[in-house]
Write an enzyme that holds these catalytic residues in place. Structure first.
Site, PDB file in Angstrom:
ATOM      1  N   LYS A  35       0.865  -1.185   0.000  1.00  0.00           N
ATOM      2  CA  LYS A  35       0.000   0.000   0.000  1.00  0.00           C
ATOM      3  C   LYS A  35       0.903   1.237   0.000  1.00  0.00           C
ATOM      4  CE  LYS A  35      -4.285   1.539   2.092  1.00  0.00           C
ATOM      5  NZ  LYS A  35      -5.440   1.196   2.912  1.00  0.00           N
ATOM      6  N   GLU A  91     -19.525  -5.186  10.054  1.00  0.00           N
ATOM      7  CA  GLU A  91     -20.474  -4.420  10.866  1.00  0.00           C
ATOM      8  C   GLU A  91     -21.510  -5.323  11.526  1.00  0.00           C
ATOM      9  OE1 GLU A  91     -19.495  -3.555   7.802  1.00  0.00           O
ATOM     10  OE2 GLU A  91     -18.438  -1.681   8.174  1.00  0.00           O
ATOM     11  N   ARG A 113     -25.590  -1.803   7.064  1.00  0.00           N
ATOM     12  CA  ARG A 113     -25.268  -3.219   6.872  1.00  0.00           C
ATOM     13  C   ARG A 113     -25.826  -4.114   7.979  1.00  0.00           C
ATOM     14  NH1 ARG A 113     -20.408  -4.492   3.686  1.00  0.00           N
ATOM     15  NH2 ARG A 113     -21.131  -3.657   1.715  1.00  0.00           N
TER      16      ARG A 113
HETATM   17  C1  LIG Z   1     -18.946  -1.563   4.788  1.00  0.00           C
HETATM   18  C2  LIG Z   1     -17.727  -0.704   4.914  1.00  0.00           C
HETATM   19  N1  LIG Z   1     -17.115  -0.593   6.106  1.00  0.00           N
HETATM   20  C3  LIG Z   1     -16.031   0.189   6.226  1.00  0.00           C
HETATM   21  C4  LIG Z   1     -15.533   0.873   5.150  1.00  0.00           C
HETATM   22  C5  LIG Z   1     -14.366   1.833   5.301  1.00  0.00           C
HETATM   23  N2  LIG Z   1     -13.201   1.392   4.547  1.00  0.00           N
HETATM   24  C6  LIG Z   1     -12.860   1.927   3.377  1.00  0.00           C
HETATM   25  S1  LIG Z   1     -11.488   1.275   2.724  1.00  0.00           S
HETATM   26  C7  LIG Z   1     -11.296   0.264   4.041  1.00  0.00           C
HETATM   27  C8  LIG Z   1     -10.135  -0.662   4.094  1.00  0.00           C
HETATM   28  C9  LIG Z   1     -10.126  -1.593   2.959  1.00  0.00           C
HETATM   29  O1  LIG Z   1      -9.026  -2.425   3.062  1.00  0.00           O
HETATM   30  P1  LIG Z   1      -8.614  -3.304   1.827  1.00  0.00           P
HETATM   31  O2  LIG Z   1      -9.804  -3.926   1.229  1.00  0.00           O
HETATM   32  O3  LIG Z   1      -7.540  -4.216   2.258  1.00  0.00           O
HETATM   33  O4  LIG Z   1      -8.071  -2.247   0.775  1.00  0.00           O
HETATM   34  P2  LIG Z   1      -6.727  -1.390   0.821  1.00  0.00           P
HETATM   35  O5  LIG Z   1      -7.134  -0.020   1.276  1.00  0.00           O
HETATM   36  O6  LIG Z   1      -5.771  -2.038   1.757  1.00  0.00           O
HETATM   37  O7  LIG Z   1      -6.246  -1.376  -0.567  1.00  0.00           O
HETATM   38  C10 LIG Z   1     -12.310   0.452   4.984  1.00  0.00           C
HETATM   39  C11 LIG Z   1     -12.405  -0.241   6.269  1.00  0.00           C
HETATM   40  C12 LIG Z   1     -16.208   0.728   3.929  1.00  0.00           C
HETATM   41  N3  LIG Z   1     -15.819   1.377   2.834  1.00  0.00           N
HETATM   42  N4  LIG Z   1     -17.286  -0.057   3.845  1.00  0.00           N
END
Ligand SMILES: Cc1ncc(C[n+]2csc(CCOP(=O)(O)OP(=O)(O)O)c2C)c(N)n1
Length: 643
Positions: free
Chosen positions: A288, A377, A405
């Protein structure tokens, strides 16, 4: 601000232009794409580290796939900036997330390359599977369907549900697991540890790269050769990994892990996978923030850093001479620790947003009492319910829009059993630049119809603290406290806790002719409006409802006996919200001949923009509220007031 793109990137308007290049030029495209993202996001803001991490994957996918005929689905979509730039939006990219500009997430109405609207996580496998099954049904056997999902998003129940289903549908689905070991904060859970184990299995890794190639070659010879190869592949994988493969157990063909930053190797593997039928998972290891050293080092900080100097890496923060009010999330983060020090029953829960909601403070201070449960969630709510059955008092902090959710869990697991779970809904109201997917527009409407539920919203930091204090008292039952993104209004906010009687509002200021009833922090726009109006000779009264449920009936009787013009103000949907609750109260209590205007979020999806821009668009910023008062009120003579 528009910035120039590199020599090759300049010429790529659509993926068809990218395909004209030689494979040997792809590394340069990646470099230029990465630089363009850095150049634009540094001056424009937005999500940063995630898009840098998938540059090579983005280029390789667009090079190999025949989009938009082939369907490419990005999970969450915060990492899809490269995708946007390569699919017709390079020159608009400087408007990303700005009011009136392009969306920060893939959006079907924006481009045919955005196959599925996202923003909330862990939907990509389900959506891509739906597309794949539809193609199969329509006889489009040549069509590819690819879901790109992060290891964070993979922790959600919905992703597992989709894998479970996809394994028995023999459709053309490729899941690319973008494994960077991070969500916004470090990823959590047993799956993460499993992925690390596979990644570091040396005997397996020596062999893994050839698997896809051999299989693809054999599948082109014919189905029999393919079947033999499949059997061989399974037994070799099983022996070398010394354990069964989780994805293979779900009937996916597992490939990788491969280096997600080697664009030429990615192209080769993706071409091979195109020829292998059925559900497949390609495990890519990425970093990342790749290519921007500071982001690689502190990935959470650079998830969405705001504006920054791309040379020095200094993140630009507004500078003030005087101390400023804190963010509501920090008031939550500090206050829960203070309360937990007094009350050993208090626990903190967040589904993957520890730094977003500031529960990270408690996780650090009291690691055995604060939990990041992953992007889950539903689980967060029912896990909290379980804690509550044992007499603990969980504070389950979930962004308002993500709480959607877990609606059934709120009703079925918490409310029916009258469990003492405190739901702190952060980012209630307009979330700002993230747009329609993230606005916390519906919580008051969807929570107030649930029996046993208390639904509250503080107007300032002190009220937030006092509501938190109130909610953790014995036998309170389910208790919602919703508060917005951003800063409060009080510098001197850390005052001693005081209980607030449940269902009690307060009069903010006396007045005549028109009464304004507000709920939550948007009440501060009412305060500003009244200051403006007083100078013009209007004198509305202002009440802070504090609770949408139970309503302060005594306060409302008082209002309706003394005023026949009422304005309700909320930063939530008008349909079913606080204003509607007031109308229901009126109807139920026989108040007639009263003019009521409800201000709030209208019955449509509101796009991205700064909070004040969006309040203004919806007519409930200070100006909009003042305008409404002028429309309804009789103006008193300013001279009379003065005398
Ligand atoms: C239902 C939901 N919960 C929380 C989030 C907030 N959120 C956005 S990106 C993220 C992390 C995603 O991690 P990953 O899938 O590993 O992607 P990366 O950012 O590491 O590329 C979170 C928790 C969201 N978008 N949707």
């Amino acid at each position: 601000m528009q910035v120039p793109a590199g020599n090759l990137l300049q010429k790529i308007n659509y993926p068809s232009d990218l395909k004209l290049l030689n494979e040997s030029e792809l590394e340069q495209v990646c470099q230029e794409l990465r630089q363009y993202i850095i150049d634009v996001v540094s001056v424009n803001g937005g999500h940063f580290a995630a898009s840098l991490g998938v540059v090579e994957l983005t280029v390789a996918l667009q090079y190999v796939l025949n989009t938009p005929y082939d369907q490419l689905v990005w999970d969450v979509g915060h990492q899809a900036y490269g995708h946007k730039i390569l699919t017709g939006r390079r020159d608009e990219f400087h408007t990303n997330r700005i009011h009136g500009g392009i969306s920060g997430f893939p959006k079907r109405s924006e481009s045919q390359y955005d196959t599925f609207g996202v923003g909330h996580s862990s939907t990509s496998i389900s959506a891509a599977l739906g597309m794949a099954v539809a193609s199969q049904y329509k006889g489009e056997t040549d069509r590819q369907h690819v879901a790109v999902i992060g290891d964070g998003a993979m922790t959600a129940g919905m992703a597992f549900e989709a894998l479970n289903h996809a394994g028995i549908e023999n459709s053309n689905l490729l899941v690319i697991l973008n494994d960077n070991n991070m969500a916004i904060d470090p990823n959590v859970g047993a799956l993460k540890e499993y992925l690390t184990d596979i990644t570091t299995s040396k005997p397996y890794n020596r062999f893994r790269d050839d698997i896809a190639h051999v299989l693809a070659k054999l599948s082109s010879i014919g189905p029999d050769a393919f079947k033999v190869a499949q059997k061989l592949e399974k037994s070799i994988k099983g022996t070398l990994l010394k354990r069964s493969n989780f994805f293979e157990a779900l009937k996916f063909r597992y490939f990788g892990p491969i280096d997600g930053h080697d664009v030429n190797h990615l192209v080769k593997v993706l071409k091979d996978l195109r020829d292998i039928p059925g559900p497949k998972l390609l495990h890519c290891i990425t970093v990342k923030g790749k290519g921007y050293a500071l982001a690689e080092k502190d990935q959470t900080k650079w998830h969405a850093p705001g504006l920054f100097d791309k040379i020095t890496g200094e993140i630009k923060k507004a500078k003030y001479d005087k101390p400023q009010p804190p963010k509501y999330q920090d008031v939550f983060g500090h206050s829960i620790i203070e309360l937990a020090e007094q009350n050993p029953k208090i626990m903190g829960i967040t589904p993957a947003m520890p730094s977003g909601c500031s529960l990270n403070l408690m996780m650090k201070a009291m690691p055995n009492r604060a939990f990041d449960v992953g992007i889950a969630e539903q689980h967060a709510v029912t896990f909290s319910a379980g804690l509550a059955t044992q007499g603990l008092v969980p504070f389950c902090n979930i962004y308002s829009s993500f709480m959607q959710r877990a609606y059934d869990q709120v009703i079925h697991d918490v409310a029916i059993q009258k469990l003492n779970v405190v739901f702190c809904l952060d980012r209630a109201g307009f979330a700002g630049a993230d747009g329609a997917t993230h606005h916390g527009a519906y919580d008051m409407a969807y929570m107030r119809c649930i029996p046993n539920m208390v639904v509250s919203a503080p107007m300032n930091e002190e009220e937030l603290r006092n509501l938190m204090f109130t909610a953790q008292q014995e036998n309170m039952g389910p208790f919602v406290i919703r508060y917005p993104r951003g800063n409060g209004v009080m510098v001197d906010w850390q005052r001693p806790f005081k209980a607030i009687p449940v269902g009690k509002g307060r009069k903010v200021c006396d007045g005549d002719d028109v009464a304004i009833l507000s709920i939550g922090a948007i009440g501060n726009e009412v305060v500003k409006a009244i200051a403006e109006l007083n100078a013009e000779g209007y004198n509305p009264a202002h009440y802070d409802l504090r609770f949408v449920k139970p309503l302060d009936e005594a306060l409302l009787h008082d209002v309706f006996k003394n005023f026949n013009k009422v304005i309700t103000v909320e930063d939530g949907c008008i349909e079913g919200g606080a204003g509607t609750a007031v109308l229901e109260f009126m109807a139920d209590n026989g108040y007639t001949n009263i003019q009521v205007k409800r201000l709030g979020i209208p019955d449509k999806f509101i796009e991205h923009g700064d909070q004040p821009e969006l309040w203004a668009d919806c007519g409930f910023d200070a100006n909009g509220i003042a305008r409404q008062v002028r429309n309804m009120a009789e103006k008193r003579n300013v001279n009379n007031i003065a005398s």
